[in-house]
Write an enzyme that holds these catalytic residues in place. Structure first.
Site, PDB file in Angstrom:
ATOM      1  N   ARG A 122       0.793  -1.234   0.000  1.00 32.98           N
ATOM      2  CA  ARG A 122       0.000   0.000   0.000  1.00 32.98           C
ATOM      3  C   ARG A 122       0.823   1.280   0.000  1.00 32.98           C
ATOM      4  O   ARG A 122       0.274   2.364   0.178  1.00 32.98           O
ATOM      5  CB  ARG A 122      -0.984   0.028   1.192  1.00 32.98           C
ATOM      6  CG  ARG A 122      -1.899  -1.186   1.209  1.00 32.98           C
ATOM      7  CD  ARG A 122      -3.125  -0.929   2.011  1.00 32.98           C
ATOM      8  NE  ARG A 122      -2.842  -0.451   3.347  1.00 32.98           N
ATOM      9  CZ  ARG A 122      -3.739   0.099   4.126  1.00 32.98           C
ATOM     10  NH1 ARG A 122      -4.949   0.275   3.704  1.00 32.98           N
ATOM     11  NH2 ARG A 122      -3.419   0.491   5.334  1.00 32.98           N
ATOM     12  N   ASP A 123       2.105   1.191  -0.146  1.00 28.21           N
ATOM     13  CA  ASP A 123       2.878   2.441  -0.189  1.00 28.21           C
ATOM     14  C   ASP A 123       4.096   2.270  -1.103  1.00 28.21           C
ATOM     15  O   ASP A 123       5.220   2.577  -0.714  1.00 28.21           O
ATOM     16  CB  ASP A 123       3.311   2.825   1.235  1.00 28.21           C
ATOM     17  CG  ASP A 123       3.765   4.288   1.314  1.00 28.21           C
ATOM     18  OD1 ASP A 123       3.421   5.064   0.392  1.00 28.21           O
ATOM     19  OD2 ASP A 123       4.465   4.636   2.272  1.00 28.21           O
ATOM     20  N   ILE A 124       3.847   1.770  -2.290  1.00 27.86           N
ATOM     21  CA  ILE A 124       4.958   1.580  -3.222  1.00 27.86           C
ATOM     22  C   ILE A 124       5.265   2.915  -3.892  1.00 27.86           C
ATOM     23  O   ILE A 124       4.401   3.527  -4.520  1.00 27.86           O
ATOM     24  CB  ILE A 124       4.586   0.522  -4.271  1.00 27.86           C
ATOM     25  CG1 ILE A 124       4.440  -0.813  -3.568  1.00 27.86           C
ATOM     26  CG2 ILE A 124       5.650   0.430  -5.363  1.00 27.86           C
ATOM     27  CD1 ILE A 124       3.839  -1.860  -4.419  1.00 27.86           C
ATOM     28  N   ASN A 137      10.619   4.105  -1.340  1.00 27.02           N
ATOM     29  CA  ASN A 137      10.568   2.850  -0.605  1.00 27.02           C
ATOM     30  C   ASN A 137      11.225   1.699  -1.354  1.00 27.02           C
ATOM     31  O   ASN A 137      10.985   0.528  -1.057  1.00 27.02           O
ATOM     32  CB  ASN A 137       9.117   2.484  -0.267  1.00 27.02           C
ATOM     33  CG  ASN A 137       8.595   3.318   0.893  1.00 27.02           C
ATOM     34  OD1 ASN A 137       9.386   3.863   1.661  1.00 27.02           O
ATOM     35  ND2 ASN A 137       7.297   3.442   1.004  1.00 27.02           N
TER      36      ASN A 137
END
Lengths: 417, 224
Positions: free
Chosen positions: B115-117, B121
């Site tokens: 959910r946070d690509i 990251n």
């Protein structure tokens, strides 16, 4: 406490890591993700494997034991059990599963295997599995019109507690037409017996009938209603009506019944967008109807969009403003909205439905609820599915969510101001 | 922890979380120490696993919603930093995306979504691309009722509106599509779409309808 195997310091029994010497103390499983084989190579390998397996089994079957059992009726008796290949929770044999599907859409359907004890008529997944060495599933179609695959059978006791195993069949129709496929479950018992159960599949593409302002007069609400009524009478039960509407204001609302209809609004260079000023009523039992890029502008009374029956309905990038209730589900309907603005309504979105047979999307993504007396009113929701509001903004509402029925909510990602 | 480790620097701090680089005093080994409030299940599941495209999670502890995670420090540059200087070639992009798909496969196969690509990251450690930061990740456990209905679907309705768990997995595929485009063009696909085959991959990844996206990361790997 246990001693660290590296430095001897006392560490917690469940520790994975020794904080004193900074060494890991747990067993770690190395994960090597599968490399996805090119489809052609995979199919070739499957064909070769299937041919080899068939030959091997043929040779093997010439002997009396172990024995091979075959069924293409969805049921078979073996060793005190009645085995059933079905399509859902109903424990009834399904030799043929038929689908109406849209072209290029991915579908998934379950094919559970049940084992019913002949002794007491109850499902006996665990005792049957005791005698099973392996279960595999394969699906194939002679027709290239459908791209089809199935998952390895596994026990999904959380969802299908009575099933022995479950394979999920994934398919995509690549073009219009009809085609068929066959699913084969191969159950190899520990005593060497082999049970093969087949389930036939047929697929029929859903036709989409598309109209624009060039195809038919749709400049007034009466003309639009007449087109919808006629089309819904003439198209097939599973077919869809797609209408591309001009950027005009329809003085009134639309009534849609019995067929799946998708309306696509438009925006003129002067800012005028497709707008309805009266209550739009939707009751279509098949599939999920959807409106996109349309404004529903009320005058402080009535319901903007009233969804009834067992309809599943979705708003995408619409604007619902100035209604007593902007968007409401009644009877057993399910409603969803993405990217939609609900503004200046007494109630923006309202659930007042029960016993919904099938939910559509339960995430209300990227919506704006602004200056409503109550943004979301949950009187009754016909499913236990939690409602999520990722990326939705609640701004200046009297009440953001009036959750009278205590529905489970996921508010992570929602913004309240 | 304070006795055995010394802080090196604060990497990130929000009201609900902090990420620090710390050094083990006696061995000199460096680790990432994460503290956050929320759901740490994904970190706990990763404690027993190792994958070259994910950081080793050495320890994950939780008490009353407060989480403490000790994580392998990945030495390298993050994609966000590298993208400030130059774009990636299609070949470089393919290599990195394949590895990210492998990392996501591990997460998705344990029913977690990242959910946070985003470029920040992803760290390049030599030839390995390593996906980090699972603070936003969560295990997707649809209610039994929801899943029953999904599995019971008879097939004639548009699946993108079922609200099924796969939709969440495909949010990662969407983000990965945007990342591919940014690596190739420096722009979001809505502004400038990558050319050629990779552009078509991006388009498929970023379909608004989740069910028009790749079904899973293995299919995306095959396409890439």
């Amino acid at each position: 406490m246990n001693p660290c195997p590296h430095c001897g310091s006392a560490i917690h029994e469940e520790a994975s890591f020794c904080p004193y010497c900074a060494e890991p103390v747990n067993a770690r499983k190395e994960i090597h993700p599968p490399r996805h084989m090119p489809r052609r190579a995979l199919y070739s390998a499957l064909i070769v494997f299937a041919a080899a397996a068939a030959l091997a089994l043929l040779a093997f079957g010439l002997h009396n034991r172990p024995r091979t059992y075959e069924s293409d009726t969805g049921e078979l008796e073996y060793g005190g059990y009645r085995l059933l290949l079905t399509r859902g929770r109903d424990v009834e044999p399904v030799p043929l599963a038929s689908f109406h599907a849209m072209v290029d859409y991915a579908y998934r359907t379950p094919a559970p295997l049940y084992a019913i004890s002949l002794e007491d008529g109850t499902a006996a997944p665990e005792t049957f599995l005791d005698g099973v060495a392996s279960v595999t599933a394969a699906i194939s179609s002679p027709n290239s019109l459908v791209s089809i695959s199935c998952t390895e059978p596994e026990a999904l006791s959380e969802y299908y507690p009575e099933a022995v195993v479950l394979s999920l069949v994934d398919f995509i129709l690549k073009g219009p037409g009809d085609c068929a496929a066959q699913l084969l479950y191969t159950i190899t018992m520990k005593n060497g017996d082999v049970i093969r159960m087949r389930q036939a599949y047929t697929f029929e593409s859903i036709s989409i009938y598309t109209y624009t302002a060039q195809d038919a007069p749709i400049d007034t609400i009466e003309e639009l209603q007449a087109l919808v009524d006629r089309a819904c009478e003439e198209i097939g039960e599973y077919d869809q009506l797609h209408l591309y509407l001009p950027a005009i204001t329809y003085a009134g609302g639309l009534e849609i019944r019995d067929r799946l209809v998708r309306l696509y609004g438009s925006l003129a260079p002067d800012g005028q967008r497709t707008t309805f000023t009266g209550t739009t009523r939707i009751s279509s039992p098949q599939g999920v109807s959807e409106f996109q890029d349309i404004a529903f502008q009320g005058s402080g009374q009535d319901v903007g969009i009233l969804v009834s029956g067992t309809t599943r309905f979705q708003l995408v990038n619409c604007r619902v403003s100035g209604w007593e209730t902007g968007y409401q589900a009644v009877d057993s309907a399910w409603i969803d909205a993405d990217g939609t603005i609900f503004a200046d309504n007494r109630v923006g979105l309202c659930f007042d439905s029960a016993d919904t047979p099938m939910v559509s999307d339960n995430y209300y993504t990227g919506n704006t609820f602004q200056s409503n007396d109550t943004a979301v009113l949950l009187k009754r929701v016909g499913s236990d599915a939690s409602l999520g509001f990722p990326g939705s903004r609640f701004v200046g509402n009297g009440t953001d969510i009036d959750n009278r029925c205590g529905q489970k909510l996921e508010l992570e990602g929602a913004v309240f101001k | 922890m304070e006795e055995e480790y010394e802080p090196v620097r604060l990497l990130k701090q929000t009201p609900r979380s902090s990420v620090r680089l710390v050094r083990h005093r006696s061995s000199g080994k460096r680790f990432i120490l994460r503290q956050f409030t929320g759901n740490g299940e994904v970190y706990q599941k990763l404690v027993g696993l190792s994958c070259p495209n994910l950081p080793l999670i050495m320890e994950a502890a939780e008490r009353d919603g407060d989480n403490l995670v000790v994580e392998e420090f990945i030495e390298g540059d993050n994609l966000g930093f590298l993208l400030e200087g130059a774009l990636f070639t299609p070949r470089e992009t393919r290599d990195i995306v394949r590895q990210l798909c492998q990392a996501l496969w591990v997460l998705h196969s344990m029913t977690a979504v990242h959910r946070d690509i985003k470029p920040e990251n992803v760290i390049l450690r030599g030839k390995d691309a390593v996906l980090i930061d699972f603070d936003a990740a969560r295990l997707h456990k649809p209610g039994a009722e929801t899943d029953t209905q999904v599995l019971g679907t008879t097939g004639f309705a548009a699946p993108e509106q079922y609200g099924l768990s796969q939709s969440d997995v495909r949010t990662d595929i969407y983000s990965l599509g945007v990342l591919i485009n940014v690596m190739l063009t420096g722009e979001h696909p809505s502004k400038k779409l990558a050319e050629g085959h990779m552009g078509r991959v991006v388009q498929r990844c970023t379909q608004v309808n989740p069910h028009k996206r790749y079904k899973d990361v293995l299919h995306l790997m095959e396409a890439v």
